[in-house]
Structure formats: structure tokens, C-alpha cells
Enzyme design. Structure first.
Site, PDB file in Angstrom:
ATOM      1  N   LYS A  90      -9.342  -5.125   5.946  1.00 26.19           N
ATOM      2  CA  LYS A  90      -9.085  -5.823   7.213  1.00 26.19           C
ATOM      3  C   LYS A  90     -10.098  -6.918   7.535  1.00 26.19           C
ATOM      4  O   LYS A  90      -9.827  -7.799   8.343  1.00 26.19           O
ATOM      5  CB  LYS A  90      -9.049  -4.833   8.373  1.00 26.19           C
ATOM      6  CG  LYS A  90      -7.857  -3.894   8.376  1.00 26.19           C
ATOM      7  CD  LYS A  90      -6.698  -4.497   9.104  1.00 26.19           C
ATOM      8  CE  LYS A  90      -5.537  -3.575   9.429  1.00 26.19           C
ATOM      9  NZ  LYS A  90      -5.318  -2.383   8.649  1.00 26.19           N
ATOM     10  N   SER A 135      -6.348   0.493  -0.129  1.00 27.22           N
ATOM     11  CA  SER A 135      -6.659  -0.417   0.975  1.00 27.22           C
ATOM     12  C   SER A 135      -7.866  -0.036   1.811  1.00 27.22           C
ATOM     13  O   SER A 135      -8.462  -0.909   2.449  1.00 27.22           O
ATOM     14  CB  SER A 135      -5.421  -0.552   1.877  1.00 27.22           C
ATOM     15  OG  SER A 135      -4.940   0.727   2.237  1.00 27.22           O
TER      16      SER A 135
HETATM   17  C1  LIG Z   1      -4.197  -1.766   8.357  1.00 28.69           C
HETATM   18  C2  LIG Z   1      -4.139  -0.968   7.126  1.00 28.69           C
HETATM   19  C3  LIG Z   1      -3.016  -0.987   6.280  1.00 28.69           C
HETATM   20  C4  LIG Z   1      -1.726  -1.706   6.615  1.00 28.69           C
HETATM   21  O1  LIG Z   1      -1.869  -3.059   6.926  1.00 28.69           O
HETATM   22  P1  LIG Z   1      -0.729  -3.826   7.739  1.00 28.69           P
HETATM   23  O2  LIG Z   1      -1.083  -5.251   7.647  1.00 28.69           O
HETATM   24  O3  LIG Z   1      -0.765  -3.319   9.155  1.00 28.69           O
HETATM   25  O4  LIG Z   1       0.584  -3.487   7.106  1.00 28.69           O
HETATM   26  C5  LIG Z   1      -3.081  -0.275   5.102  1.00 28.69           C
HETATM   27  N1  LIG Z   1      -4.170   0.451   4.769  1.00 28.69           N
HETATM   28  C6  LIG Z   1      -5.256   0.511   5.553  1.00 28.69           C
HETATM   29  C7  LIG Z   1      -6.420   1.342   5.113  1.00 28.69           C
HETATM   30  C8  LIG Z   1      -5.286  -0.197   6.759  1.00 28.69           C
HETATM   31  O5  LIG Z   1      -6.366  -0.136   7.543  1.00 28.69           O
END
Ligand SMILES: *Cc1c(COP(=O)(O)O)cnc(C)c1O
Length: 334
Positions: free
Chosen positions: A55, A307
Site C-alpha cells: 500500500k 501482498s
Molecule cells: C489492500 C490490500 C489488498 C487489496 O488491495 P485492493 O486495492 O483494495 O484490492 C490485498 N492485500 C493486502 C495485504 C492489502 O492490504
């Protein structure tokens, strides 16, 4: 598309804007997942960002694009935790005041990390929509600038820089498996990836309880879903009733959507740790989880976006030790 589309050029510009503020993360091979799929599977390690989650890319790009007047007014956002952490971190780097609005569903590990970055935290209600009401008030009454977690061109372009890095490291990729919540991550990566290699498949994964984007795509308009406690807490929340960007982008660019049970996410987190020695939060482990559950089939070289890693460590150790975890009313057992 009715709105001006976001292009590869925007993502290249984002890369310039965030250079030096984010890590260019590695991709690592996963022998275990490659064996299961019969294809080369690599993992894009966004867990290795300074805040443990991708993010920071979108937040840093949004902060870098503020005008001087906007910087003086300060920024505000609602978040399931990780976007708030990105905004807090980028705002501190830019010397901009930040207020982060969080519902009571956000785990303490995420709340505390945001406070440690010097941002002000407000806890409101039990859903992202409740937190959004406070954001709207701060915009209206105090003139602060709202930086939404996904439905914003600079945020989407920032997340899209992952797509550039993927193809620099692996020009042969045929599938990209992406965790899906509001769709900024999936849309950004897909814009970059399909501009570079139009035939690449984008496979998006959500949890089956409260998958707002999947429900909205099916309905053809933003749908409100009930929010539950989930191992994939970072994938919770709605897509916004006045969604401007991500619904259309996800409709046009995502090839498949897969939904997972909490048990399947549990298995994914456990597998990543035991087989590949990777600590991931539930939302970061859904790609491996989908493959383990037999819900995706990969033809050719594939990347999975791991992510984030911002998981409560007591819960995480329970999972890797095959002990049950409690999510509100639901008990998830190995
Ligand atoms: C925010 C987030 C997502 C998803 O992202 P979006 O842009 O809202 O679809 C996936 N994995 C993690 C760890 C996140 O913090």
C-alpha cells in the site's frame, strides 16, 4: 469507458514519483507451489516493503502529487489498516498531517503500527462505511484531503508499479494472481501488465464472506456487503457507492475471480510458512491458498502477489501450529 482511463504512462510517472520511497521487491521461486501447479510459480514479495505491505506505493504516489495547498490542509483516509499505514508513512515522509479513520474490525497490530508512525487514529463503528462518515466530516468541516484506499487514479497508478517490476524480472509471465478487495491493486497491475503483454491473465482472489467487488461485478453496480471477521481482514470493506474507477477497470481487466473459505485461507498461510518460510497475512496468502484449494489452474509461468505480512502474531502462531482460531462467531480449525 465513461471516465478517463489510467494508462501505462501514468504508471511510469508513478514509478518516478515514488522512487526512493518504496522498495523494488524481489520475486522468489516457490518450489512447492510450482510442483503443485506443474508450472513455474514465483512470488512477488510485497511483504518486504518498509511497512510490510504494497500500500505504500499508492499512498506515496498520492502524497507526491498533492499541491502545496493540499499539503497544508493535511490528509485523511479510511482503511482496513494497511492503507492507513501507507498514508501515515508517506505523510510523515512528506511532512504532511494525517488522520486515519478505522472501524473496530481493524486488528490492534495494524492500529498500533499506524500510531507509531505519528498519525492520529480515530476508531469509529464496525465497518469501513462507518469510518468513511468521519472522513467525509473532516473533509467538509476541516478542509482535509481524502486519500481513498483504492478508488483514486494516483493510488491505482502507484499499485500498478508492481506490474512494471514483474515484467522486468519475468517477461515470460502468462498469469498474475492478485488478492482483490477494492480493486486498486488488481486494476493497477492489470493496466501495466496488459499494456506490456496483452495476453496475460489476471486472476483475482477474495474471501467468500464479504467479497464486495465480486458481488458488485455480478450486479453491474456497487453492492453493499456485510462485513465479517476474516483471516483476510485487509480484503474487507465495500467498494464505495459512488465508485468511479475500480469497478469499471476490474470489469474490463480481470479475467477470473475466485472466492475462498476461511479454512482455505488458513491452509494457504500455513503452507506459505511451512513450505516457503514466508510470513504472510491472510489477504497476502490468498493466491497460494487458491492453488492449494484446487480453485485455479495455471498454464505457463505465473506470479502470485504476496501482498502483505501485517498479521497478529498470536493468531499466526496458532495457524502454523494447526490450532483453531476464532473469527467472531466462526471457529476455523486445521
Ligand atoms: C489492500 C490490500 C489488498 C487489496 O488491495 P485492493 O486495492 O483494495 O484490492 C490485498 N492485500 C493486502 C495485504 C492489502 O492490504
Amino acid at each position: 469507458m465513461s471516465s478517463q482511463p489510467i494508462t501505462l504512462a501514468d504508471i511510469l510517472a508513478a514509478r518516478q514519483s515514488i522512487d526512493g520511497m518504496i522498495n523494488r521487491t524481489p520475486i522468489v521461486p516457490s518450489p512447492s507451489l510450482s510442483a503443485i501447479s506443474g508450472n513455474d510459480v514465483v512470488l512477488k514479495m510485497e511483504t518486504m516493503q518498509p511497512i510490510g505491505v504494497f500500500k505504500l506505493r499508492g499512498a506515496a504516489n498520492a502524497l507526491a502529487n498533492l499541491t502545496d495547498d493540499e499539503r497544508r490542509r493535511g490528509v485523511v483516509c479510511y482503511s482496513t489498516g494497511n492503507h492507513g499505514r501507507g498514508v501515515a508513512s508517506a505523510a510523515r515522509a512528506h511532512g504532511v498531517k494525517a488522520i486515519i479513520c478505522l472501524s473496530h474490525l481493524v486488528p490492534d497490530v495494524k492500529v498500533n503500527a499506524i500510531k507509531a508512525l505519528g498519525a492520529e487514529v480515530r476508531r469509529i463503528g464496525n465497518s469501513q462505511d462507518d469510518a468513511e462518515v468521519e472522513v467525509d466530516r473532516l473533509v467538509r468541516e476541516d478542509g482535509m484531503i481524502n486519500l481513498p484506499p483504492f478508488d483514486h487514479p494516483h493510488v491505482i497508478a502507484g499499485q500498478g508499479t508492481i506490474g512494471l517490476e514483474l515484467f522486468e524480472d519475468r517477461p515470460d509471465l502468462q498469469n498474475i494472481v492478485v488478492p482483490l478487495s477494492g480493486g486498486g491493486l488488481a486494476a493497477g497491475i492489470a493496466i501495466a501488465a496488459k499494456a506490456i503483454r496483452p495476453s496475460v491473465r489476471i486472476i483475482a482472489i477474495s474471501m467468500d464472506r464479504g467479497a464486495a467487488m465480486a458481488a458488485s461485478l455480478e450486479a453491474g453496480k456497487p453492492v453493499e456487503v456485510e462485513e465479517f471477521h476474516s483471516l483476510a481482514d485487509s480484503l474487507g470493506g465495500g467498494i464505495g457507492q459512488s465508485n468511479h474507477w475500480t469497478l469499471e477497470l476490474c470489469r474490463d481487466l480481470i479475467d477470473d475471480i475466485v472466492l475462498l473459505s476461511e479454512h482455505e485461507i488458513y491452509r494457504g498461510m500455513q503452507h506459505l510458512y511451512r513450505e516457503d518460510r514466508i510470513v504472510a497475512e491472510g489477504g497476502g496468502a490468498v493466491g497460494p491458498a487458491a492453488l492449494l484449494a484446487g480453485k485455479i489452474r495455471l498454464e505457463g509461468p505465473s506470479a502470485m502477489i504476496i501482498s502483505g505480512r501485517n498479521v497478529d502474531m498470536d493468531m499466526f502462531t496458532s495457524i502454523i501450529n494447526s490450532q483453531p482460531v476464532q473469527l467472531g462467531d466462526l471457529t476455523v480449525a486445521a
